[in-house]
Structures are given as C-alpha cells and as structure tokens.
Motif scaffolding. Structure first.
Motif, short mmCIF file in Angstrom:
data_model
loop_
_atom_site.label_atom_id
_atom_site.label_comp_id
_atom_site.label_asym_id
_atom_site.label_seq_id
_atom_site.Cartn_x
_atom_site.Cartn_y
_atom_site.Cartn_z
N ALA A 64 -72.47 -5.28 76.74
CA ALA A 64 -73.92 -5.18 76.75
C ALA A 64 -74.51 -5.87 77.97
O ALA A 64 -75.42 -5.35 78.62
CB ALA A 64 -74.50 -5.78 75.47
N VAL A 65 -73.99 -7.06 78.28
CA VAL A 65 -74.48 -7.79 79.45
C VAL A 65 -74.19 -6.99 80.72
O VAL A 65 -75.06 -6.86 81.60
CB VAL A 65 -73.83 -9.19 79.52
N ALA A 66 -72.99 -6.43 80.80
CA ALA A 66 -72.62 -5.65 81.98
C ALA A 66 -73.51 -4.41 82.12
O ALA A 66 -73.97 -4.08 83.22
CB ALA A 66 -71.15 -5.24 81.89
N VAL A 67 -73.76 -3.73 81.01
CA VAL A 67 -74.60 -2.53 81.05
C VAL A 67 -76.02 -2.89 81.46
O VAL A 67 -76.63 -2.22 82.31
CB VAL A 67 -74.59 -1.82 79.68
N LEU A 68 -76.57 -3.94 80.88
CA LEU A 68 -77.94 -4.33 81.22
C LEU A 68 -78.07 -4.69 82.69
O LEU A 68 -79.02 -4.26 83.37
CB LEU A 68 -78.38 -5.51 80.35
N MET A 69 -77.13 -5.46 83.21
CA MET A 69 -77.21 -5.84 84.61
C MET A 69 -77.05 -4.63 85.54
O MET A 69 -77.74 -4.51 86.55
CB MET A 69 -76.14 -6.90 84.95
N ARG A 70 -76.18 -3.71 85.15
CA ARG A 70 -75.99 -2.50 85.96
C ARG A 70 -77.26 -1.65 85.98
O ARG A 70 -77.69 -1.17 87.02
CB ARG A 70 -74.82 -1.69 85.40
N GLU A 71 -77.87 -1.49 84.81
CA GLU A 71 -79.02 -0.61 84.71
C GLU A 71 -80.30 -1.25 85.24
O GLU A 71 -81.25 -0.56 85.61
CB GLU A 71 -79.22 -0.15 83.26
N VAL A 102 -76.30 -15.84 74.28
CA VAL A 102 -75.49 -15.38 75.41
C VAL A 102 -76.42 -15.14 76.61
O VAL A 102 -77.29 -14.27 76.55
CB VAL A 102 -74.75 -14.08 75.06
N PRO A 103 -76.26 -15.88 77.70
CA PRO A 103 -77.10 -15.65 78.88
C PRO A 103 -76.90 -14.25 79.45
O PRO A 103 -75.76 -13.79 79.59
CB PRO A 103 -76.63 -16.73 79.86
N VAL A 104 -78.00 -13.60 79.78
CA VAL A 104 -77.95 -12.31 80.48
C VAL A 104 -78.40 -12.49 81.92
O VAL A 104 -77.63 -12.25 82.84
CB VAL A 104 -78.81 -11.25 79.76
N THR A 105 -79.63 -12.98 82.11
CA THR A 105 -80.09 -13.19 83.48
C THR A 105 -81.41 -13.96 83.53
O THR A 105 -82.21 -13.89 82.59
CB THR A 105 -80.29 -11.85 84.22
N LEU A 106 -81.59 -14.71 84.58
CA LEU A 106 -82.92 -15.16 84.97
C LEU A 106 -83.67 -13.93 85.46
O LEU A 106 -83.09 -13.09 86.17
CB LEU A 106 -82.85 -16.20 86.08
N LEU A 128 -83.64 -13.72 80.12
CA LEU A 128 -83.21 -12.83 79.04
C LEU A 128 -81.88 -13.33 78.51
O LEU A 128 -80.93 -13.56 79.28
CB LEU A 128 -83.07 -11.40 79.57
N LEU A 129 -81.81 -13.54 77.19
CA LEU A 129 -80.58 -13.97 76.53
C LEU A 129 -80.37 -13.11 75.29
O LEU A 129 -81.32 -12.60 74.70
CB LEU A 129 -80.63 -15.44 76.10
N GLY A 130 -79.11 -12.98 74.86
CA GLY A 130 -78.80 -12.22 73.66
C GLY A 130 -78.30 -13.13 72.56
O GLY A 130 -77.95 -14.29 72.79
N GLY A 131 -78.28 -12.61 71.33
CA GLY A 131 -77.67 -13.35 70.23
C GLY A 131 -76.19 -13.57 70.51
O GLY A 131 -75.59 -12.89 71.36
N LEU A 178 -83.13 -11.65 88.72
CA LEU A 178 -82.14 -10.73 88.15
C LEU A 178 -80.76 -11.02 88.71
O LEU A 178 -80.05 -10.14 89.20
CB LEU A 178 -82.54 -9.27 88.40
N THR A 179 -80.38 -12.30 88.66
CA THR A 179 -79.16 -12.77 89.31
C THR A 179 -77.94 -12.84 88.40
O THR A 179 -76.88 -13.26 88.84
CB THR A 179 -79.42 -14.16 89.91
N GLY A 180 -78.08 -12.46 87.11
CA GLY A 180 -76.93 -12.38 86.23
C GLY A 180 -76.68 -13.62 85.40
O GLY A 180 -77.36 -14.64 85.52
N PRO A 181 -75.68 -13.54 84.51
CA PRO A 181 -75.45 -14.62 83.54
C PRO A 181 -75.00 -15.95 84.13
O PRO A 181 -75.34 -17.01 83.61
CB PRO A 181 -74.39 -14.04 82.60
N GLU A 182 -74.23 -15.91 85.22
CA GLU A 182 -73.71 -17.17 85.76
C GLU A 182 -74.84 -18.07 86.27
O GLU A 182 -74.83 -19.29 86.02
CB GLU A 182 -72.71 -16.89 86.89
N ALA A 183 -75.80 -17.50 86.96
CA ALA A 183 -76.91 -18.30 87.49
C ALA A 183 -77.76 -18.87 86.37
O ALA A 183 -78.23 -20.00 86.45
CB ALA A 183 -77.76 -17.45 88.43
N LEU A 184 -77.96 -18.10 85.30
CA LEU A 184 -78.74 -18.60 84.17
C LEU A 184 -77.98 -19.71 83.46
O LEU A 184 -78.57 -20.73 83.09
CB LEU A 184 -79.04 -17.46 83.20
N THR A 185 -76.69 -19.55 83.28
CA THR A 185 -75.88 -20.60 82.66
C THR A 185 -75.97 -21.90 83.46
O THR A 185 -76.15 -22.98 82.91
CB THR A 185 -74.41 -20.16 82.54
#
Length: 319
Positions: free
Chosen positions: A259-266, A112-116, A249-252, A290-297
């Motif tokens: 989790a993605v929302a919390v990580l990006m917020r924090e 699961v993409p989190v962020t570049l 950063l990617l998750g299982g 730190l641009t979020g999951p959409e940019a990494l995808t």
C-alpha cells in the motif's frame, strides 16, 4: 492435455502473481482527519484524494474524527486493521505524546509512516504600534523585562505553545504565556491589545499584515520561508531553533508495504512544480515534500523526544 490447454494453464500461472501484487487497493480508501471539518489539513487531503481516486479506480474519502487535540482520530486509525485507512495529520502527531500521559497510541508501533506531505513556518507577529520593530528588538526587550511580554498560543500543549516554549528555552528568555482556545481567538486578542505577540499559521492574519495593522517579526524555522523572504527566521538568531509545521500521511499498523509503495508511486506526479497540489501548497507558503516513509520516520524520531523534553522544561504536566 492439448497444446492450447497447456498454454492457457501456463498463462494463468504467470498471471496469478501479478494479480496478487496488484491486489491493493481492493476497497475504498479513507483519509481520517483528526480535526474538525474545514481545517488546513483538508487542503492537501482533498487534492490528494481526488488524484488517487482517478489513478487507483477506488474512492478516497475524507473522514473527520475530531477530539482530544487530534487523539481521537489518531486512535481510530491506530486500531484499524483493514489496510485501507490512513491518518492525515499535522505536527500535533509528534506533540501529543508530550502532553498526554496516554495518548492511546504509540507513535512508532501503532502507525505506519507513508510520507511527509508539506512543511511551512509558523509566524510571530505583533501589532504595528508595538515597541519592538523587529525580532532582535523583541529578544532584547524580553531579556530586559523577563515575564512581562505576553505571547498567545492556541492552548496549553498546542504546537504554538511548544514553539514558544522552545524559543524561551533556546534563547534564554521568559515570556508570559497566555493560552486561548484557538489561533483565531488569540489573533483577536492581539488586535484588541490584550497580548503582545501572536504565533500561528501566517495565512490566518494575511489581511491584517497586508493592511499594515500587524508587523511580522520572525518565522519559526531554521531558514527563511519562501513565502516570506523578507522576514527573518528564528534559527538565524537562535542557534538550533527550528519548528516547522508539517502535514503527513500515516496508515494503521496493518497497512501492507504494498500500500505504501502504491501510494508513493501514484502520488509521484503531484511532486511536479505545476501540479495542482504544488501550486496550492505554494500559495499557502508551504514547501511540498512527498518524500516517502523514511523521511517521515526520521522526522518523528527527532521530534517526539524533543517535544517531551520541551514540555518537561516548560513545566507542562501531561494530562
């Protein structure tokens, strides 16, 4: 039921959804590095881990699981289902499917993409006594003497190898590829006169560049690097060429959206220009994202097929 009891029951009912929404994280978080301890990806990993530990009240630990060019650690995260295990990786995540028949994970389905996190340039350099004074001269020499100018990489199928394979493809030149077991070994070979061109992280030969023993020729991106503004970008001379080196950063696949929302917020405070992470990455010549999951995808959907095509054109047979 008394009025007090009703009010207590109502308060409990209203509090329950909030507790459910805030249930992540409920255990320590792991950042798995698929490389040997001490690699460059650990620089942002440790700063982010310390920051998140303080913000989330849970330990964030770095877990190195090297092997098979980063495939071992990546496979480990792809199989994890605890929702608290993440992969901190590099451009190799996009190149592995091009060089391994079965990398042991699907880049789009199993993580699961989190962020570049950041991106930077690789550097092309030569010795200061080399016959080509700049990148334009290198291109001219390569066209005049196909296959005679040697270029080192950190190994067959490595990011540095594929970066040079793409250059040959887009510029219509032929270089002699000489693989080594890492960028340090290839740099030693360049200084010894065994090869003509070196490519890798510009921070590695920083001392030799400052001493004037090496000459920077170009960076591997479409535009110039803020860290090396006087060095031309390959994309300026070769249309369509861009090979940024990035951390992500990617998750299982069991990572919950929360989790993605919390990580990006924090992690948002780390985007500030004066944050410890921003200052450290700028010192390494990298641009913080730190641009979020959409940019990494989007990055992965562009790069994974690109590297498969480059590897095939370069005659790299997946192992």
């Amino acid at each position: 039921m008394s009025g007090i009891g009703k009010r207590a029951l109502l308060a409990a009912a209203m509090a329950t959804p909030a507790l459910a929404q805030g249930s992540w994280p409920n255990r320590p978080i792991r950042f798995v590095s698929p490389f040997a301890p001490g690699g460059p990806q650990e620089v942002p990993a440790r700063i982010i881990a310390e920051h998140l530990s303080q913000r989330l009240g849970q330990a964030v630990v770095i877990d190195s699981r090297p092997g098979a060019g980063s495939a071992v650690g990546t496979q480990y995260v792809a199989r994890e289902t605890d929702g608290h295990t993440f992969l901190i990786t590099t451009t190799s995540f996009a190149t592995l499917p091009a060089i391994l028949k079965d990398p042991g994970f699907d880049a789009f389905a199993d993580l699961v993409p989190v962020t570049l996190i950041s991106e930077s340039s690789l550097l092309l350099a030569c010795r200061s006594d080399a016959p080509f004074a700049d990148f334009a001269a290198l291109l001219a020499a390569a066209k005049a003497r196909p296959g005679r100018i040697s270029v080192a990489s950190a190994g067959i199928g490595s990011s540095t190898h594929l970066a040079m394979a793409l250059l040959m493809n887009r510029a219509g030149i032929e270089l002699l590829h000489v693989p080594y077991r890492g960028v340090t070994q290839s740099l030693t070979a360049l200084l010894a006169g065994d090869i003509d061109i070196w490519t890798g992280d510009p921070s590695i030969p920083a001392a030799q560049l400052q001493e004037g023993r090496l000459r920077p020729l170009a960076v591997t991106t479409a535009a110039r690097s803020p860290a090396l503004p006087g060095v031309p970008a390959i994309g300026e001379a070769v249309p369509g060429y861009a090979v940024p080196f990035w951390f992500a950063l990617l998750g299982g696949k069991a990572t919950p959206p929360e989790a993605v929302a919390v990580l990006m917020r924090e992690m948002a405070p780390l985007r500030a220009p004066d944050s410890a992470l921003a200052r450290r990455m700028a010192g390494l010549g990298a641009t913080l994202l730190l641009t979020g999951p959409e940019a990494l995808t989007a990055r992965l959907r562009q790069e994974v097929p690109q590297w498969r095509q480059v590897a095939a054109a370069a005659g790299i047979t997946p192992e």
